[in-house]
Design a protein around this motif. Structure first.
Motif, mmCIF file in Angstrom:
data_model
loop_
_atom_site.group_PDB
_atom_site.id
_atom_site.type_symbol
_atom_site.label_atom_id
_atom_site.label_comp_id
_atom_site.label_asym_id
_atom_site.label_seq_id
_atom_site.Cartn_x
_atom_site.Cartn_y
_atom_site.Cartn_z
ATOM 1 N N GLN A 13 0.830 -1.201 0.000
ATOM 2 C CA GLN A 13 0.000 0.000 0.000
ATOM 3 C C GLN A 13 0.867 1.255 0.000
ATOM 4 O O GLN A 13 0.569 2.223 -0.699
ATOM 5 N N ILE A 14 1.948 1.229 0.778
ATOM 6 C CA ILE A 14 2.851 2.378 0.822
ATOM 7 C C ILE A 14 3.533 2.554 -0.524
ATOM 8 O O ILE A 14 3.607 3.667 -1.050
ATOM 9 N N GLN A 15 4.015 1.469 -1.120
ATOM 10 C CA GLN A 15 4.669 1.547 -2.425
ATOM 11 C C GLN A 15 3.723 2.111 -3.483
ATOM 12 O O GLN A 15 4.120 2.940 -4.301
ATOM 13 N N GLU A 16 2.475 1.666 -3.471
ATOM 14 C CA GLU A 16 1.494 2.166 -4.440
ATOM 15 C C GLU A 16 1.219 3.654 -4.224
ATOM 16 O O GLU A 16 1.067 4.408 -5.191
ATOM 17 N N THR A 17 1.145 4.087 -2.991
ATOM 18 C CA THR A 17 0.885 5.489 -2.680
ATOM 19 C C THR A 17 2.057 6.361 -3.103
ATOM 20 O O THR A 17 1.859 7.453 -3.650
ATOM 21 N N VAL A 18 3.276 5.871 -2.889
ATOM 22 C CA VAL A 18 4.470 6.607 -3.329
ATOM 23 C C VAL A 18 4.501 6.673 -4.855
ATOM 24 O O VAL A 18 4.772 7.728 -5.436
ATOM 25 N N ALA A 19 4.182 5.569 -5.509
ATOM 26 C CA ALA A 19 4.154 5.547 -6.978
ATOM 27 C C ALA A 19 3.101 6.506 -7.525
ATOM 28 O O ALA A 19 3.270 7.058 -8.616
ATOM 29 N N ALA A 20 2.041 6.727 -6.751
ATOM 30 C CA ALA A 20 0.979 7.631 -7.173
ATOM 31 C C ALA A 20 1.293 9.099 -6.869
ATOM 32 O O ALA A 20 0.493 9.974 -7.181
ATOM 33 N N GLY A 21 2.448 9.347 -6.242
ATOM 34 C CA GLY A 21 2.852 10.733 -6.051
ATOM 35 C C GLY A 21 3.131 11.192 -4.634
ATOM 36 O O GLY A 21 3.547 12.329 -4.431
ATOM 37 N N ALA A 22 2.904 10.348 -3.632
ATOM 38 C CA ALA A 22 3.223 10.757 -2.263
ATOM 39 C C ALA A 22 4.721 10.993 -2.157
ATOM 40 O O ALA A 22 5.515 10.180 -2.627
ATOM 41 N N SER A 23 5.113 12.119 -1.552
ATOM 42 C CA SER A 23 6.537 12.447 -1.501
ATOM 43 C C SER A 23 7.041 12.772 -0.098
ATOM 44 O O SER A 23 8.201 13.147 0.069
ATOM 45 N N SER A 24 6.174 12.641 0.894
ATOM 46 C CA SER A 24 6.594 12.931 2.271
ATOM 47 C C SER A 24 5.830 12.023 3.235
ATOM 48 O O SER A 24 4.803 11.436 2.874
ATOM 49 N N LEU A 25 6.339 11.946 4.451
ATOM 50 C CA LEU A 25 5.634 11.177 5.472
ATOM 51 C C LEU A 25 4.252 11.775 5.721
ATOM 52 O O LEU A 25 3.289 11.044 5.931
ATOM 53 N N SER A 26 4.147 13.078 5.634
ATOM 54 C CA SER A 26 2.842 13.735 5.804
ATOM 55 C C SER A 26 1.847 13.265 4.751
ATOM 56 O O SER A 26 0.670 13.063 5.052
ATOM 57 N N ASP A 27 2.320 13.092 3.524
ATOM 58 C CA ASP A 27 1.452 12.572 2.458
ATOM 59 C C ASP A 27 0.968 11.165 2.806
ATOM 60 O O ASP A 27 -0.215 10.852 2.645
ATOM 61 N N LEU A 28 1.887 10.314 3.280
ATOM 62 C CA LEU A 28 1.515 8.941 3.636
ATOM 63 C C LEU A 28 0.547 8.927 4.811
ATOM 64 O O LEU A 28 -0.403 8.141 4.828
ATOM 65 N N GLN A 29 0.774 9.812 5.767
ATOM 66 C CA GLN A 29 -0.129 9.895 6.915
ATOM 67 C C GLN A 29 -1.525 10.322 6.474
ATOM 68 O O GLN A 29 -2.527 9.759 6.919
ATOM 69 N N ALA A 30 -1.605 11.312 5.606
ATOM 70 C CA ALA A 30 -2.897 11.824 5.162
ATOM 71 C C ALA A 30 -3.642 10.809 4.301
ATOM 72 O O ALA A 30 -4.856 10.662 4.424
#
Length: 68
Positions: A13-30
């Motif tokens: 899930q984290i890898q997919e979110t990063v691939a979709a554009g998340a670029s910070s821990l705040s992005d992953l948290q949100a």
């Protein structure tokens, strides 16, 4: 594998979110809720942002080194 036990967030899930554009821990948290409870997974979750976990043969989770 589960990265965030509190919120049942997996490495995939984290890898997919990063691939979709998340670029910070705040992005992953949100977007996922990772590292929003106890915070023990924040370092591991952040490592996916730098790409250090994409081809690793060893992963650190909850203080335990897991070989894959």
């Amino acid at each position: 594998m589960f990265v965030c036990i509190c919120n049942a967030i997996t490495d995939r899930q984290i890898q997919e979110t990063v691939a979709a554009g998340a670029s910070s821990l705040s992005d992953l948290q949100a977007q996922l809720g990772v590292a929003t409870c106890c915070g023990c997974c924040s370092e591991l979750a952040s490592s996916f942002l730098t790409g250090s976990n994409t081809s690793s043969t060893s992963t650190m989770t909850a203080g335990i080194n897991v070989q894959s």
